[in-house]
Design a protein around this motif. Sequence first.
Motif, mmCIF file in Angstrom:
data_model
loop_
_atom_site.group_PDB
_atom_site.id
_atom_site.type_symbol
_atom_site.label_atom_id
_atom_site.label_comp_id
_atom_site.label_asym_id
_atom_site.label_seq_id
_atom_site.Cartn_x
_atom_site.Cartn_y
_atom_site.Cartn_z
ATOM 1 N N HIS A 1 0.839 -1.202 0.000
ATOM 2 C CA HIS A 1 0.000 0.000 0.000
ATOM 3 C C HIS A 1 0.872 1.249 0.000
ATOM 4 C CE1 HIS A 1 -3.894 -1.707 0.034
ATOM 5 N NE2 HIS A 1 -3.630 -2.477 1.069
ATOM 6 N N THR A 2 2.005 1.176 0.705
ATOM 7 C CA THR A 2 2.979 2.264 0.647
ATOM 8 C C THR A 2 4.241 1.719 0.005
ATOM 9 O OG1 THR A 2 2.200 2.578 2.885
ATOM 10 C CG2 THR A 2 3.767 4.199 2.032
ATOM 11 N N TYR B 1 8.210 1.687 -0.499
ATOM 12 C CA TYR B 1 9.459 2.107 0.127
ATOM 13 C C TYR B 1 10.600 1.800 -0.819
ATOM 14 C CZ TYR B 1 6.842 2.641 4.402
ATOM 15 O OH TYR B 1 5.917 3.044 5.329
ATOM 16 N N GLY C 1 8.083 4.644 9.822
ATOM 17 C CA GLY C 1 7.060 3.982 8.995
ATOM 18 C C GLY C 1 7.544 2.654 8.459
ATOM 19 N N THR D 1 6.148 -1.352 8.806
ATOM 20 C CA THR D 1 5.534 -1.959 7.625
ATOM 21 C C THR D 1 6.435 -3.020 7.016
ATOM 22 O OG1 THR D 1 4.645 0.229 7.208
ATOM 23 C CG2 THR D 1 4.324 -1.416 5.501
#
Lengths: 349, 347
Positions: free
Chosen positions: A48-49, A51, A67, A71
């Motif tokens: 979803h995010t 990196y 973060g 995650t």
Amino acid sequence: MRAATTTPALADLLSRARSRRALRRRIVMTALGLGIVAAFLVSLMVGHTFYGLDDVWNVILGHEVEGATFTVGTLRLPRATLAVAAGAAFGIAGVTFQTLLRNPLASPDIVGISSGASAAAVFAIVVLGLSGAAVSVIAVVAGLAVALLVYLLAYRHGVAGTRLILIGIGIAAMLNAVVSYLLERSSQGEYQEALRWLAGSLNGASWTATVPVVLALGVLVPVLMSHSRHLGLMQMGDDVAAALGVRVEVARIVLVVAAVALVAIATSAAGPIAFVAFLSGPIAARLVGPHGSLLVPSALTGALLVVVADFAAQWLFGTRYPVGVVTGVLGAPFLIYLLVSINRKGGSL
Amino acid sequence: MSAVISAPGSSVVVRRRSTRVRALWLVAAIVVLVGLACLSVAVGSRAVTWEEIGLGVTGHVDTIGQAAVYKRVPRTILAIVVGAALAVSGAVMQGVTRNPLADPGILGVTMGASLAVVTGIAWFGLFSVQGYIWTAIVGAGVTAVAVYAVGSLGRGGATPLKLALAGAATSAALTSLISAVVLPRGDIVEIVQSWQVGGVGGATYEPLATVAPFLVVGFVMSWGCSRWLNSMALGDEVAAGLGVKVAGARACAALGAVILAGAATAVAGPIAFVGLVVPHVCRLLVGVDHRWLIPFSAVVGACLVTTADVVGRLIAQPAEIQVGIVTAIVGAPVFIAIVRRTKVREL
């Protein structure tokens, strides 16, 4: 005179063929290894995010990244590690069985051993309320018991591969019914949970589930590897192997116990991920060619299969599928293709 | 001289006697079935009195006990017709493929029917029982043809091993596909989940009435082909020599079996092993003549599924175990026994 002139040429030809085979094997194994690393990193980066590689690398090294530490470090890293470890465990155990029984269909997931481990794991979790290593131990014991049971039931003036496979299918059907019953009874009969134990899923992977699989690989893969020469000789027949100095019975027991333990421990963490144990060996055999041990190539193939399938299952479709659904849908056509080609030519990997 | 005369006479006696024995077995099976049906109406997670049973069966729903009995009646009928349909389907499939391991569940036919129904529900807004049944029959037919094609490739034609493996592989693939269709649709998961394990629990009269004509047609087609199935048991060449149009007979019988399996799956979900176990038991009792085997299988199949339903209700009180789970746990050992008895060469 003539023999004297041709022999060096023949030897030269043979050694060149051998080195070409070795080269192919090296290339394939390197490619598989690189593929696993790449898929592993991508599945850590994408979600979803997103990196970047630097963030992921810092998390792996143990640095605090805002973060990303949660995650990547807590959610994605155990999941990707479990995917690689379980895939490798299924792959290497599957090919051990297939080679030992000289039949590509005799993999642990088809002859019911995965189902046995799965049923035992569900029983341990749902009825006995256990978790962690205890579940793995019970799954291993049940896997061995099912293996022994299938072997004994198939024994009638010796064990015929075909009978063993059919009896395994019957046992697997019964054990899957037990899994369905236990899940329904537990009233946590959610479809997702049922799928995890019937088809395999990495949802909810955590370090507590992942570490036992990694440890088991660390201990049992060397055991299998040390017997890979014996396995190759036993493929030519027990008598030949015995004549060449293999203690066949001992070797067989060591190989079976190690392979069953790997399957059971991986199953207790991720469920019986559909078809991975069955498919890795034949795929690896097609990649590296028919010569040499298939143990490591199969482990690599299995790991790559599961990592890629899990990534696809999570992100390629609108829904986040369990990995077993994807390996099941992809694996079944290959299984049918294998059946067709085995039916045409007679069985070999 | 006397030997010459008595020889045909004695053979007639033998045949008559065995007909009587078969008829006796059939009557006995029907009696058992009636007893089981009464048991199925009387027993369940709620204990009821005789009075309540009497009133419930005649349609009174004034107390909870009467309502429970009232709901058990369609359930019992469904168990009976589903069991009969699956058992006949299995008997015909074993005859058509000359394969002791043929069964709509093992060959993946019920899973094909399931996938078709689930896809219909999820993508095409299928909701009527009529629609379920047609879709299931089409799905079952396509799967049956595909599995038989894969299983009969190569040396030796459709051997038990090859067919069973092709069926198991297809079942596994179809199960994954069903999950793939259902999982994105939270709204239909519950419908599919309850139906998936194979259950007769939520039975009502309406689907029963809808499915009845299909089952009758399937049964008549199967039974009508029994003479041809008897001839084909001797081999295709012999059957052709006896005047059977083998391809047509096989297609007709297989279509009957597919209609039965598809229709049964449409109303009760995939139930495995009934079609495998029942014909084997029946052959021991009434012999291999399909004219007797098919009706006898129907009665014994009905007994088996009714028993499985009652047992599932009793051992897990106050919850219930789905019929499909009970039949799998009972049926798998029989499957294994058949495999053990079959010679390796024939696998």
